[in-house]
Structure formats: structure tokens, C-alpha cells
Design an enzyme around this catalytic site. Structure first.
Site, PDB file in Angstrom:
ATOM      1  N   CYS A 182       0.850  -1.188   0.000  1.00  0.00           N
ATOM      2  CA  CYS A 182       0.000   0.000   0.000  1.00  0.00           C
ATOM      3  C   CYS A 182       0.886   1.239   0.000  1.00  0.00           C
ATOM      4  CB  CYS A 182      -0.924   0.005   1.209  1.00  0.00           C
ATOM      5  SG  CYS A 182       0.000   0.210   2.734  1.00  0.00           S
ATOM      6  N   CYS A 291       6.393   1.510  11.484  1.00  0.00           N
ATOM      7  CA  CYS A 291       6.636   2.138  12.782  1.00  0.00           C
ATOM      8  C   CYS A 291       8.125   2.437  12.947  1.00  0.00           C
ATOM      9  CB  CYS A 291       6.190   1.202  13.911  1.00  0.00           C
ATOM     10  SG  CYS A 291       4.455   0.806  13.848  1.00  0.00           S
ATOM     11  N   CYS A 575     -51.235  26.947 -14.946  1.00  0.00           N
ATOM     12  CA  CYS A 575     -51.019  27.260 -16.365  1.00  0.00           C
ATOM     13  C   CYS A 575     -49.534  27.454 -16.628  1.00  0.00           C
ATOM     14  CB  CYS A 575     -51.764  28.542 -16.719  1.00  0.00           C
ATOM     15  SG  CYS A 575     -51.179  29.917 -15.708  1.00  0.00           S
ATOM     16  N   ASP A1044     -15.044 -14.789  10.244  1.00  0.00           N
ATOM     17  CA  ASP A1044     -15.126 -13.570  11.046  1.00  0.00           C
ATOM     18  C   ASP A1044     -15.244 -14.044  12.498  1.00  0.00           C
ATOM     19  OD1 ASP A1044     -15.682 -10.842  11.747  1.00  0.00           O
ATOM     20  OD2 ASP A1044     -17.762 -11.426  12.006  1.00  0.00           O
ATOM     21  N   ASP A1301     -21.141 -12.587   9.364  1.00  0.00           N
ATOM     22  CA  ASP A1301     -22.548 -12.349   9.702  1.00  0.00           C
ATOM     23  C   ASP A1301     -22.901 -10.874   9.748  1.00  0.00           C
ATOM     24  OD1 ASP A1301     -21.074 -11.695  11.969  1.00  0.00           O
ATOM     25  OD2 ASP A1301     -22.831 -11.959  13.232  1.00  0.00           O
TER      26      ASP A1301
END
Length: 1500
Positions: A182, A291, A575, A1044, A1301
Site C-alpha cells: 500500500c 513504525c 397554467c 469472522d 454475519d
């Protein structure tokens, strides 16, 4: 020094910053303002220190500039402080006269240069600089033609050696850098390598995975650069050999944007003039190489530090520094202050000093232009709400522990506190807030002006060599007006962003470019909105800038995305003049681009700029004209995702084909029967061929209406036409598209066979009519209807299966609140009015009130109120989050217990929830279906069949001309009236058409859909909903299953694991504590409170508890209240136990006489008790450590240790104090589902890799993983990173199944090859997933993969059936076996085809016999091998990077001890399940070694 050039410094408090990206944004934007020399923003202190030119800026304008960026800026000290400047004398070294005006403009643009005076005659320049921002040597770097006047150099700055610039030849090298994931990686490399002496410039591209470096070969070698990149953790290879630079104009322009390196620092640190010592620090809290480089880069900018080596493995930092200028303690604080402020720094046992000379008094070595920062300042804070000395001690205790506080004296009498503090580490505002957070009212007294003049020493300010402000933008008010006139807006699609640092990177770099006014990047939408000056820059160039940063960027051409589009219903128009009135009024409004009103439909269509005007303003305008206007209600469903259109179209196609096919099949069967009858006559009664032809032609269907046209052929033709053109319409379209893309699929073959059969039959029929033939020609009109019926059926079934997927993506949209309460505040934040409006009418900047229990309608920032907010919707974590002013809130999350006022930041389609909806939609629509095996096969099959068919045609034509007798013998309808050539051609055609007929792969078309239909049906019966064939096919290829944590592996709701009593039972029994705690927490809305109450009620076996009064909640700390009326039901409880004992005794003794008296007596006792004991009142405190300390309770070491132990296992430990005495510790955690361990084990035994991925912290994740036997864990992962992680696994060539979930899992579920959602999860997850488990049972994950494997096996068997017919039938049809009498008519081809289809369907129906294995089956298989995972076997990866933090490896002895303990535990577990009270369940599953004893409910 010229006294007229004065420079001031001001400190402004900034509220609303959330991360380092905000810091960057402010520093970049304000740093660009004219007259601003330097800015340093601190996230911890929430303040910005700005050095500026008072002629161009004032503290007020700077405060407004920060305010305009969306932060709240407060000017605490309006009087600025003067800053000292320094003067540098420069002389010309070049022989020619330099371009003075160029030098002057370059230097004046440089940050830190306040003035320049040039004397061309003496060839000198006098430059006034701010030494804390820029140094003399950096000035020389900018202007190579000048050098320092040697005399002044020695006089001014104590540098030891003569400085002369050797402008050597620069060399450029390109390197391949691997392992970057990244933009944080690219900036790490650029930061680290850019600091090396001799490296002039560096640009790292993430997309190309390469680095381009310009360096000076006499100072550094390529090998050294390569080594440094590898030291940062990235493998590097030299791509292009170094070559000397010859820069063209474009290159120079490009490189202007890269900061120029100063090579001043290394010289300043030459050993001859510094006094170096080394110190080693232990640094905790580092996660990855980022870091490391963060700490190294921050420290190396300090002037008194000569070198820094940070080691991630040893958690250490070795710093070489000038002992005469700084102490190790200051360095330690400096490291701890580095953002994000997570590093904890300590000294090892002793500090090793390599100082050459004793560090005596060395103040004379400090250059005079730096005024040392005073070490302490004093502030007085007025404190209201203190009642006694306990409050005084409490405040002194808490504040004295804060970083930077030297001392604090609180006076109860004067109602104030005097604090001595270090202004580098804290500020009066921070201290005031800390006191307020403790529940007191605190204000800063007016006498708080510190009387010390402070010039920021250069040690505090990193050296700013940033010379990219070649054309600084002057953001003065006049400029804003000009911007409004000249600015345009464009939208750019940006790909490759993974996290917020990418967003900051793009925004930061774009804002530096000239001509760009503002940049707003949306991470989830992947879109950048840029305001720019079209006279200076164009969108393609902006996109190019973004691409240079290593992201993908394309300009969105029709950029109406940012323009608001409003559809209104306008009532009351009569109108055309009404229409004109509305249109003309609206178009005059600033911010409205276009307006069109239709009288007939009463609708108005308006385009507007949401930054200037909003929907509410527009409606108000229309209503002020006397009309009624309201929003057109949008259809909030996801109709574009269901397959209704396709289902309808294939159903229609099937029914049309079926309707015409049945009569055709009837006719065909009739003819088959009659032909068979004639054959038997021919054999049995020796009828001659002529007679047979005569009988044949006299049959009703063979009678000729016109010469050459029989009834049979006419009927077949009439029935075939509608099928060919209406039933087969979609096939023609698909085939055309396929051929256009140069591919051949099933559709092409189907169209080819039917069209040729139809065209050939039609031509033959016309020829026969033209020749007035006596014998009816053989036609193939029966082929198209039969083919289309089978294939349309297959397609229809397939789409029904697919259509089940997205019936309720709308449910996700329904999470969005439909209305919002907008409030109007006056200048003192007093509420003036409130109104309910539709959520689509909320505008950016509106203030919205959200009541307890309400949903947040839009994303925003809290401006008033405190509350807990349930964000499980977005983050998936069960615990609610505390919100206070300045916190951000997310649309769709639920406010729990306090009323909040928020300011809207993202509305409509920009809210996080809308972006998640969009992510899910895109993942569903864009996921390319696996090219089905049938299509792949027909890709080769179609050309092959066409070739065979053509070959058959040619071969028979050749054979016919060579040996006509063969054709004559085998051509059934041979008539001597036809010419020989025509006979041969007809016969050859018939053979080749038969080949096409029999080969048509309709059974191939049915092979997959039928098996899938049966498979999905069987799955549904077993509680596994599978959406279509694709996931069913994919699941058998899965290699990695990602779980998860919250709600998937665990229950997702907190449960009490253990209650530890901290007092003797004769003083207070366990039940009494439970009764008090249960009563106290019954008023709490916090999930932990609910869990405690539920547990107490269950333990005490009661539904009613005591009475609770004076209930108070302090978010993030705990509760306090008073409890009464608990003795009554406690005694009832004891009596129940007693009664049960008596009953049991009476059962044993068979003597019921005991029961009666005891019951009556206990009732009497109860009556007496209830009178005497109801009055007792208990003062209860329940909460965390801080809450107890704040209330003056002491926590001893044993209790603290056991709290730490629970926290290590990922539990929440809560303390209970009754009447100011600690008496209990309650451990609460989210428990693991009982079948999780078995499911994980079974998946592993099937050869799959199992991974745990969670947004929770690494401790909890490791604890849960050890309980279920997972060895690879990714913790602290954001929802967008879950997607990136899944992608990463896929890029390794693995097929991934994701089990989740929550809404936060839904993008990852959609991205995974197979997304599996637990049925009790959110609707959104269920939508995004491919497989839904109706039962909340993890073993169904195993079952779904098992079913998939069985189905795929069945599909393969189907393909065998389908192909056998083709492989056997094609040679027969081609006439290979004619010599042995095997002749195939076209109708026989069609029949064989039908048979293949039927056999495929039957084969699929065999799947109905599938039975799902039961829990017992799994357990039986697993029991022999299931082992427990010790924490040392688990690798935990934090965030998205792959650097794992393994547990310390255990030695052999430890392991033996652990295994023996584990086996003892298993022996004890049966006993414990009887003894431990109600809490044995979680403990049995806790496989952490050696926790058997301490987890029991023992009283201390």
C-alpha cells in the site's frame, strides 16, 4: 539583524482532528498561505503553532483559515509572541554575473526566509532567516551560484568546517522493489532512502513496483541504496544500470515537485565538533516496518541526534546524540510523543555512554539565535463542583499522572487548581478537559498569559527543506472571490486506495499543485472531487499527478456525480405562467444550474451545486411562491439486481417452443410408427419398393396439397416458423454477440444447427415444389422446436436459481433512517426550533438531533451531548462506543442512552451506509460468472462439430461422384427423375445436417443447471441456501476458509464468565453480591449491564430483583446507585433451597411428615424478615479501575493481577464495590459457539486452511483462536481491509470462502469466491453472500462444501452422459458405419439427443439421495485427532500487513509441563462441571493452558 523584519508565533487550539491525516491536511493548507513561514500541528495537544509574518497574516485570519477547513479553531492567547531571526551573508562564487531577480524570487518563496537584500556591485546578498525553520546551508542548496561568506559562517553558526558546494554529476538508477502492498510502504521507502546523504531525489511507484533514484556517486553507491531498501524490509533489484542525468525541460518541471535534499545535516554532525553519547531504549507498541521508519525519521530530524537504529525484533532503539545539548529523558519523551502516540518507551538497566568528553556546562556551544524553551509554565484552573477533600485528592491524583504535569496544588477554599506543566507535552486546555472528564466544571482563569517569551527551538521543528512552493498560492479573501469566478470542478475515479493514509496522501500531494483549490477524496466510492483553475491546469493532468503517486486514475467524463439532482412534485400549478414563474425564480438562484418544470406531470427536475444550496432551500423557494413541493419518493429497492427480466424472457421462450414442439413431436412419433409398420410389411409380405412408395404417399400426412408439398411438411413448416423466430430470438442475439467477440459458445452451435436445418428444409421444399416432385422430400423441420425446448428449459431453471440472490438488498437500504430532526441554534448554542424532514432533504452542515434509541440519519460529527452508540452495524463489534463532542458518527448506527446534536458531514449517497450498499451491489453485479464448463467445452466443441459436418458433406460429395451406387443404395427417397448431381448433393447435405443435429449440445446445456437445481433444493432442505450454480461449483475448489470472529465463531453477545468474591462469605454471601449487582445493573442499557443482570437472575432463579435509586452512569467508567429491598427475595431463595433439600430428604426417607411444619415456619420467618430487613440500603459502585480510583477505593495487587489475566484472555473485567468496599470481580466475554472447534477441525481434516479475521484487538483474537484451534489470525482489520485481505489471498492463487454475519463483512463476502453468511446475521450480509446457513450452526459450513463436492461430481457424470451420445452418435450420423447397415435419419438424431437430455436429468435427480452428516458423525471422525492449540502455535497479524507477532516459543520443559497440565485439566473437567456454579460452560471451552484452578468461583 534588521529590526523592521519581525516574525511572530501564535498557538491556536484545534478541535475535531481525529488522525494524523487531519494534521497533515492542516499543515499543508495553512503552510501554503502567504506569510506563513512554518506550522507544527500536534494531534495529542490539539493545537497548532504557527510562525508568520504579521504584515501578511494576523492570528484572527489564521484561526478563520483553520475554521474554514471544517475544524473548530479557538484562539486562547490572542497576543502573539515574537520570534528571533538570523542574518546570513552570501557571496557569488561563479565567474559570470548570476540572475539576481531569479535568486531573489526563489529565496523569497522559501519557507523561513523573511527578507533578502542584494548588492550586485559587491556581488553579495544578505538573507534574513528564521533559524528554527531553515538553515544557511539549505539556502545555499537552493542557489548553487552563491556560497556562505566564510567570515560570517564562523561567526554565526558553530560549524567546524568550511562549506563549499561541489555540484557533482548526478546519476539516476531504477530498482525493482518487491513486497509493497500500500502507499504507506512507498512513503516509508521514500522517507528512509530520501534521508541518505548523497540521495538527491527518489520516487517510488506502487503500481510498477519500482523506485527511481537520483544520487551523487561520490557520496553513496548503488549497493548502499539497495541495502538500505532491503533493511526496510523490501527485496530490491537493480533494473537499469546507473546513468548520468541529462535532464530535458519536462524532467526539470517534474522534479520541481520533489523536495530537494539538504546535505547539510551530516556535516553539522561531524565528530570533531559534537560530543556524542549513545543510549538504548526499549520501545513497545511497534507493529511493522512502518513504525520503525516512523521513529527513525522523526528522531533523525532533531539537530542533536546524530544516528538512530531501531530494531523491531528486539523492540529497541539505539540513539547517538550530543550529550551537551540533550538528556536521555528528553529523547525518551520525544519518542513517546511521535504520532500516533502509541509507543511506550523505557530504559534498560543502565545507560551506556560513549561520550568522548565529560558533558560539562556546554551552554556556550548552543548558537545564540535559539532561546531555550523554559521547562515549565504555570496555569490556574477554576474548578467548580468540589465538595470535600476526597474531591481534591481525586483531582490531584489523576492530573499529576498526566504527561507533562510537574506538580498540581488544588485549593478547596479558593475553588481552583495551580498546575506546573511542560508546555511541550501538554497545554492548559488539555488539563482543563481532563478535569472536566472527571465530572467537575473547569474553566481557565483570565490571568493565564504565560509571561515567558518563547521561540520554538529548532530541535522542536523538523527541518523544512520543502521547496515545492515554487508558486505559493496566496489564499487571501480576494483570492477566494477570484476562485469562485474561475474555478471548475472535475471528478476522477481513483483505484488502488486501501486505507485513510492513501486518501491523505492524494489530498496532500494534489493540494501542492498550482491551480488546484480543493480536493475531496472518498475512500469507499473511490472518487476524487477536485476544484481547479481551468486557466492553469486541466483534469487529464490532475489524473496524471494521481497516477504518479502510484494509484490508477481516470477522469469521469460526464461528471454530474457531484451535482445534486432533485426530482420534486409541485402541486398547485394551473397554467404555463406558473411554470415560467418557478423556472425563472429558481434559475436566478446562485448554485442552481438547470431547472425544468412539467405542467402535465406536475414534476420539477432541478440540478444544483450541493456546496452552495440544498434541497430544503429549493423547496422553501418554491413554497414561498405559493406552490406545494415535495420529494418524489424514490424506489429504494434493488430491482436491477434480480433476474426477473431474464426469468420472464426464458420462460416465454420455453413456453412458445413447447407449445409448437408438442404437435411436431406428435407428428414425428406418428411417422416413426407408420414407417416401422411399412418396414415390417416390406420384410414379411415382400412388397416391392414401388408399392411401398405408393402406400407411403397415400398416407394422409403424405398426401400432396400442391405437387412436392405434403400436409406433413406444410404442418411442420408452419409449426417451426414461430419457434425459429420467436422462441429462438434470444439465442440469435447471444450468438451474434459471441461471434462479434470472436468466441463460439453454445448459442452459436444451437443457432447454427437450427438455422441450417430450417434453411436447408425450406430450400429443399421449394425445389421439390418447383420440380413438382412425386416423392416428398425429407425435411428437418422437427429439429429447431425440440432443440429450443430443451435449451430454453435449462436456461430458465438456471435464471430462477440466480434470481433468488438479491431479493432483499433493499433491506440494507431500509436500515437507513427515513426522517431526521433538524434543529436551529442561536449563537449561544441555545435551541430555537426543530423540525422533522425527509432524510433526503438533509444538507451538508445541518445540525441534527438524535434521541436515545434513534438511528443516525447521516454521517456527522457530534457537537453536543454524550452517549453510547451501537455501531455493530458497521464495525461488527458487539460493544457500544462512547461518543462525545468531536466524535464522528455513522449513518444507520443506533444511539443508545443520551441525546446528541450532530453536524452533518456526508449526506445522501455519500454516507458510509450508502457506500456499503454500493460496494455490495457492485460486488454482486461485477463478479464474473465462472465460464461454465459447458461453454468452455462448446468453445472447442462448436468449431470441431462444424468441421466434422463440413467434412461429412465434402466426403459424401466426393464418394458420390466416384461411386454413385453407394449413394443410390442408401438414399431413402431417391427418385430417378432427379439429376444425379442433385441426388449426391442432397444426400451429402442430409448426412451433414444429421451430424449437426445429433451433436447439438442441449444435454450439455442441461448438465449443469439440472444438477444445480437439485443440489440447491437438497441444500435448502438441509438448511443451506445456495444462490445459483456458481457458488455451488466454486465451493469445491475452495482452499482457504476465512472466519469472522464476532457472531460467527462466537455468539456475538457478552456473557458473564466468572464471578469472583473478594470478601469473606460470612460478611457478604455470593448470592447477596449477585442480588445487589443484578439490581444495580437492571437500570443500565449497556450490553455488559444487561449480561450481568441476566446472569444474576439465572443464578438466583428469580425474575424480580430489588429496588434501585439515584442511578448514575458515567460513559466509559461505570455506574453508581443505591440498592434496597433485596433481603426479602434472598430469604425466599434460601427457603426454596431449604425446601428442595427437605423434599429430596423426604424422597429418600419416604417420610412426608417433615415437609409440613418446616414450610409453615419458613413462611412465618419470611413475614418477620420482610418487616425488619427491608430498610437496609447499600451504596453500589460498578465499573473499571479508573472508576474505583476516582471514588477513592484502593485496588490491591492480587485483584489487579487477576483483572490483567482476564484482559489477557480478551475478557472485560468489572469491579464491584458495596458501601465503599471492593467485594467482587465479574469477568464478561463473548463466548465461543460449542460446535466451532469441531467445525474448524473438520475443515482442516478436509485439507482446507482456516483463518480468523476480526476487527477486534489481538489479545481477544488470540484467545478465541486458541479455543477453536485456528493457528492464523488477522486482528484489528477494518471492513475495507477485509476485502483487501481476501483479494490478497486470491492473488496467491487460492480460492477463498469467507464466513461472516455482519454488515461490515458484506463487502468481503461479496469479494470472496464463496461468501457464506450465518442466517442469524444481518440481512445485508445475507444478501452479499452466495451461501446462507439458515441454522446458526458452523457445521453447516462443512456440509455446504461437502454438498458442493458431491454436486460437482454429479455434474461431471452428467457431462459424461451428454458426451457419450455425441461421441457415439456423430460417426454414425456421418455415415461411417453405413457399410454395416447403420444409417441414422435426422429424426433419429433428434431422438438420441432427447434421450441424452432425459438421462442427464435422471442422473441429476440422484442427488436427491444426499444426506447431511450429523454432529455425532463429525465427532466420531474428529475425536481421535482433535488437539488443543497452545497460544505459542498461533500467529497473529495486526492490521493489513503480513508481519506476524508470534507468541514466545516455549522451551521443551515448559511444553511438557503444559501438556501434563492440559491432561490433568481434562481429568478435572468432569468434576468441575458439577462444582462450578453456572459458569462451567465457557471455562470448559477455554483451552488456555493452566487456567483450571483460577477460573473457579473461589472466594478470596
Amino acid at each position: 539583524m534588521d529590526p523592521s523584519v519581525d516574525v511572530n508565533s501564535v498557538t491556536i487550539s484545534v478541535e475535531g482532528m481525529t488522525c494524523s491525516s487531519c494534521v497533515w491536511t492542516i499543515e499543508q493548507q495553512i503552510g501554503k498561505l502567504s506569510g506563513v513561514h512554518h506550522i507544527k500541528v500536534s494531534l495529542e495537544e490539539k493545537c497548532a503553532t504557527i510562525i508568520y509574518d504579521p504584515k501578511l497574516q494576523t492570528p484572527k485570519t489564521l484561526q478563520e483559515a483553520i475554521d474554514d477547513m471544517g475544524f473548530d479553531a479557538i484562539l486562547n492567547h490572542p497576543n502573539p509572541l515574537p520570534v528571533l531571526t538570523d542574518t546570513v551573508f552570501l557571496t557569488v562564487t561563479a565567474s559570470l554575473s548570476p540572475p539576481w531577480d531569479h535568486i531573489q524570487s526563489t529565496l523569497l518563496k522559501t519557507k523561513g526566509v523573511t527578507d533578502i537584500k542584494i548588492s550586485p556591485q559587491q556581488r553579495t546578498a544578505v538573507v534574513t532567516i528564521i533559524p528554527s525553520v531553515v538553515t544557511a546551508n539549505q539556502i545555499i542548496e537552493l542557489v548553487p551560484d552563491l556560497s556562505l561568506d566564510i567570515g560570517t559562517l564562523e561567526k554565526k553558526s558553530g560549524t567546524c568546517e568550511d562549506y563549499s558546494m561541489a555540484q557533482a554529476g548526478e546519476v539516476m538508477v531504477k530498482m525493482k522493489v518487491e513486497g509493497m502492498t500500500c502507499h504507506s510502504c512507498t512513503s516509508t521507502i521514500e522517507g528512509k532512502i530520501g534521508k541518505l546523504q548523497g540521495v538527491q531525489r527518489i520516487k517510488v511507484s506502487l503500481d510498477n513496483q519500482e523506485a527511481t533514484i537520483v544520487y551523487q556517486p561520490h557520496l553513496i553507491t548503488v549497493e548502499e541504496i539497495k541495502k538500505q531498501i532491503e533493511a526496510a524490509g523490501f527485496p530490491a533489484f537493480i533494473k537499469k544500470q546507473p546513468k548520468f542525468l541529462k535532464l530535458g525541460a519536462i524532467d526539470i518541471e517534474r522534479l520541481k515537485n520533489t523536495p530537494v535534499k539538504s546535505s547539510e545535516r551530516p556535516q553539522q554532525r561531524s565528530p570533531s565538533c559534537t560530543n556524542d553519547s549513545a543510549v538504548t531504549f526499549i520501545v513497545d507498541g511497534m507493529h511493522c516496518k512502518s513504525c520503525v521508519s516512523n521513529i527513525e525519521s522523526a528522531l533523525s530530524t532533531l539537530q542533536y541526534v546524530s544516528s538512530v537504529v531501531v530494531s523491531l525484533e528486539n523492540r529497541s532503539a539505539i540513539v547517538k546524540y550530543n550529550a551537551s545539548l540533550v538528556t536521555p529523558e528528553t529523547l525518551r519523551k520525544a519518542i513517546e510523543a511521535i504520532s500516533p502516540g502509541q509507543y511506550r518507551v523505557s530504559f534498560p538497566s543502565e545507560v551506556e555512554s560513549t561520550s568522548n568528553s565529560p558533558s560539562g556546562s556546554s551552554l556556550h556551544k548552543i548558537p545564540l539565535n535559539i532561546v531555550s524553551q523554559p521547562l515549565t509554565q504555570e496555569t490556574v484552573i477554576n474548578i467548580d463542583g468540589m465538595t470535600c477533600n476526597s474531591c481534591v485528592q481525586s483531582i490531584e491524583g489523576v492530573i499529576s499522572k498526566k504527561a507533562g504535569v510537574k506538580s498540581i496544588r488544588v485549593s478547596l477554599a479558593n475553588g481552583n487548581g495551580t498546575v506546573e506543566y511542560d508546555p511541550l507535552l501538554t497545554s492548559p486546555e488539555t488539563l482543563r478537559k481532563a478535569i472536566e472528564d472527571m465530572g467537575f466544571d473547569a474553566t481557565l482563569s483570565d490571568t493565564n498569559e504565560p509571561l515567558v517569551v518563547i521561540a520554538q527551538p529548532s530541535s522542536e521543528v523538523p527541518l523544512l527543506t520543502s521547496t515545492n512552493e515554487f508558486c505559493p498560492k496566496t489564499m487571501t479573501p480576494t483570492h477566494d472571490k477570484e476562485e469562485a469566478k474561475t474555478s471548475s470542478k472535475c471528478y476522477i475515479q481513483v483505484t488502488g486506495m486501501t486505507c485513510a493514509s492513501c486518501v491523505a496522501n492524494i489530498e496532500r500531494n494534489l493540494r501542492r499543485e498550482e491551480g488546484i483549490y480543493s480536493v475531496l477524496v472518498a475512500l469507499m466510492a473511490g472518487k476524487a472531487e477536485v476544484r481547479y483553475n481551468p486557466a492553469v491546469i486541466q483534469p487529464p493532468i490532475i489524473a496524471e499527478f494521481i497516477r504518479e503517486l502510484g494509484f490508477g486514475a481516470t477522469v469521469i467524463e460526464n461528471a454530474d456525480g457531484g451535482d445534486g439532482i432533485l426530482e420534486l412534485v409541485v402541486r398547485g400549478m394551473t397554467c404555463a405562467s406558473c411554470v415560467h414563474k418557478i423556472e425563472s425564480t429558481l434559475t436566478k438562484h446562485r448554485g442552481i444550474f438547470y431547472c425544468s418544470v412539467a405542467l402535465a406531470t406536475n414534476k420539477a427536475h432541478i440540478k444544483y451545486d450541493p456546496e452552495i444550496i440544498g434541497p430544503r432551500d429549493i423547496i422553501h423557494t418554491i413554497e414561498s411562491l405559493g406552490f406545494k413541493a415535495s420529494l418524489v419518493k424514490k424506489d429504494r429497492s434493488a430491482s436491477h439486481l434480480d433476474h426477473k427480466r431474464e426469468i420472464r424472457q426464458w420462460r416465454r421462450s420455453f413456453l412458445v417452443s413447447l407449445f409448437f414442439c408438442i404437435p411436431v413431436m406428435g407428428l414425428m412419433i406418428y411417422m416413426m410408427v407408420m414407417d416401422h409398420h411399412l418396414e415390417t410389411l416390406h420384410h414379411n409380405q415382400n412388397i416391392s419398393q414401388e408399392e411401398m412408395i405408393h402406400i407411403h404417399s397415400s398416407m394422409f400426412l403424405e398426401r400432396q396439397i400442391l405437387p412436392g408439398l405434403s400436409i406433413m411438411n406444410l404442418l411442420s413448416f408452419l409449426l417451426c416458423v414461430p419457434v425459429q423466430f420467436f422462441g429462438g430470438w434470444h439465442f440469435y442475439i447471444q450468438a451474434y454477440k459471441a461471434l462479434k467477440h470472436k468466441t463460439a459458445n453454445m448459442d452459436v452451435l444451437i443457432v447454427l444447427a437450427t438455422t441450417i436445418a430450417f434453411a436447408y428444409s425450406l430450400v429443399i421444399l421449394l425445389v421439390a415444389m418447383y420440380e413438382r416432385a412425386k416423392v416428398n422430400p425429407i425435411t428437418f423441420f422437427d429439429t429447431p422446436p425440440m432443440l429450443f425446448v430443451f435449451i430454453a428449459l435449462g436456461r430458465w431453471l438456471e435464471h430462477i436459481a440466480k434470481g433468488k440472490t438479491s431479493e432483499a438488498l433493499a433491506k440494507l437500504i431500509s436500515l437507513q433512517a427515513t426522517e431526521a430532526t433538524i434543529v436551529t441554534l442561536d449563537s449561544d448554542n441555545i435551541l430555537l426550533s426543530e423540525e422533522q424532514v425527509d432524510v433526503e432533504l438533509v444538507q451538508r452542515g445541518d445540525i441534527i438531533k438524535v434521541v436515545p434509541g434513534g438511528k443516525f440519519p447521516v454521517d456527522g460529527r457530534v457537537i453536543e451531548g454524550h452517549s453510547m452508540v451501537d455501531e455493530s452495524l458497521i464495525t461488527g463489534e458487539a460493544m457500544p462506543v462512547a461518543k462525545k463532542p468531536g466524535s464522528t458518527v455513522i449513518a444507520g448506527s443506533i444511539n443508545q442512552n443520551g441525546s446528541l446534536l450532530i453536524r452533518a458531514t456526508h449526506v445522501g449517497g455519500d454516507t458510509t451506509l450508502s457506500q456499503i450498499v454500493k460496494l455490495v451491489e457492485e460486488a454482486q453485479t461485477s463478479k464474473a460468472p465462472i465460464q461454465q464448463f459447458a461453454d468452455k467445452l462448446s468453445g472447442y466443441f462448436v468449431p470441431f462439430i462444424v468441421i466434422v459436418s463440413i467434412a461429412t458433406l465434402l466426403v459424401w460429395i466426393i464418394i458420390g461422384f466416384l461411386n454413385f451406387e453407394i449413394v443410390e443404395a442408401y438414399f431413402p427417397g431417391y427418385n430417378r427423375s432427379i439429376s444425379r448431381t442433385e441426388t449426391i448433393v442432397r444426400f451429402a447435405f442430409q448426412a451433414s445436417i444429421t451430424v449437426l443435429c445429433i451433436a447439438c449440445p442441449c444435454s450439455l446445456g442441461l448438465a449443469t443447471p439440472t444438477a444445480v437445481m437439485v443440489g440447491t433444493g437438497v441444500g435448502a432442505q438441509n438448511g443451506i441456501l445456495i444462490k445459483g450454480g456458481e457458488p455451488l461449483e466454486m465451493a469445491h475448489k475452495v482452499k482457504v476458509v476465512v472466519f469472522d470472529k464476532t457472531g460467527t465463531i462466537t455468539h456475538g453477545t457478552p456473557v458473564v464468565n466468572q464471578v469472583k468474591v473478594l470478601v469473606e462469605s460470612n460478611r457478604m454471601s455470593r448470592n447477596k453480591i449477585l442480588a445487589i449487582v443484578g439490581t444495580a445493573e437492571s437500570n443500565s442499557e449497556h450490553p455488559l449491564g444487561a449480561a450481568i443482570t441476566k446472569y444474576c437472575k439465572k443464578e438466583l432463579n428469580t425474575e424480580t430483583l430489588g429496588t434501585c435509586t439515584d442511578f448514575q452512569v458515567v460513559p466509559g467508567c461505570g455506574i453508581s446507585c443505591k440498592v434496597t429491598n433485596i433481603e426479602g427475595f434472598l430469604h425466599k431463595n434460601n427457603w426454596k433451597i431449604e425446601e428442595n433439600n427437605i423434599k429430596n430428604a423426604s424422597l429418600v426417607q419416604i417420610d412426608a411428615s417433615n415437609e409440613q411444619p418446616s414450610t409453615s415456619s419458613s413462611i412465618i420467618i419470611d413475614a418477620q424478615l420482610s418487616n425488619s430487613l427491608n430498610s437496609q440500603q447499600y451504596k453500589v459502585l460498578i465499573g473499571n479501575r479508573e472508576w474505583m480510583i476516582r471514588n477513592g477505593l484502593v485496588i490491591n495487587n492480587d485483584v489487579d493481577d487477576s483483572m490483567n489475566e482476564h484482559e489477557r484472555k480478551g475478557r472485560t473485567a468489572v469491579l464491584v464495590a458495596v458501601d465503599d468496599e471492593l467485594c467482587g470481580l465479574i469477568a464478561i466475554a463473548d463466548t465461543v459457539k460449542p460446535e466451532a472447534e469441531l467445525a474448524v477441525h473438520t475443515l482442516k481434516s478436509m485439507g482446507l486452511e482456516v483463518v480468523l479475521m476480526t476487527g477486534d484487538n489481538s489479545k481477544t483474537a488470540r484467545s478465541i483462536a486458541s479455543q477453536v484451534g485456528i493457528t492464523k489470525v488477522f486482528a484489528e482489520v477494518l471492513p475495507s481491509h477485509k476485502v483487501a485481505k481476501v483479494k490478497q489471498l486470491q492473488e496467491e492463487g487460492k480460492q477463498v470462502a469467507m464466513v461472516g454475519d455482519g454488515i461490515n463483512d458484506s463487502p468481503a463476502l461479496a469479494m470472496a469466491n464463496v461468501g457464506i453468511a450465518i442466517g442469524t446475521g444481518t440481512d445485508v450480509a445475507i444478501e452479499a453472500a452466495d451461501v446462507v446457513l439458515i441454522r446458526n450452526d458452523l457445521l453447516d459450513v462443512v456440509a455446504s462444501i461437502d454438498l458442493s463436492r458431491k454436486t460437482v461430481k454429479r455434474i461431471r457424470i452428467n457431462f459424461v452422459f451428454a458426451l457419450i451420445y455425441n461421441l457415439v452418435g456423430i460417426p454414425i450420423a456421418a455415415g461411417v458405419f453405413m457399410p454395416i447397415g447403420l444409417v441414422l435419419q435426422p429424426w433419429m438424431g433428434s431422438a438420441a439427443m432427447a434421450a441424452s437430455s432425459v438421462s442427464v436429468v435422471l442422473s441429476s435427480l440422484f442427488l436427491k439421495l444426499y444426506r447431511k452428516p450429523t454432529y455425532e458423525n463429525y465427532e466420531l471422525h474428529a475425536r481421535s485427532q482433535m488437539g488443543q492449540k497452545s497460544p505459542s502455535e498461533i500467529s497473529v497479524h495486526v492490521g493489513i500487513d503480513d508481519t506476524s507477532r508470534n507468541s514466545p516459543k516455549l522451551g521443551l520443559l515448559d511444553r511438557i509441563v503444559n501438556y501434563s497440565r492440559a491432561s490433568i485439566n481434562s481429568l478435572l473437567s468432569d468434576k468441575r462441571s458439577l462444582n462450578s456454579i453456572g459458569t462451567s460452560e465457557p471455562d470448559k471451552h477455554s483451552l488456555l493452558v493452566g487456567d483450571c484452578r483460577e477460573d473457579d468461583d473461589t472466594a478470596l
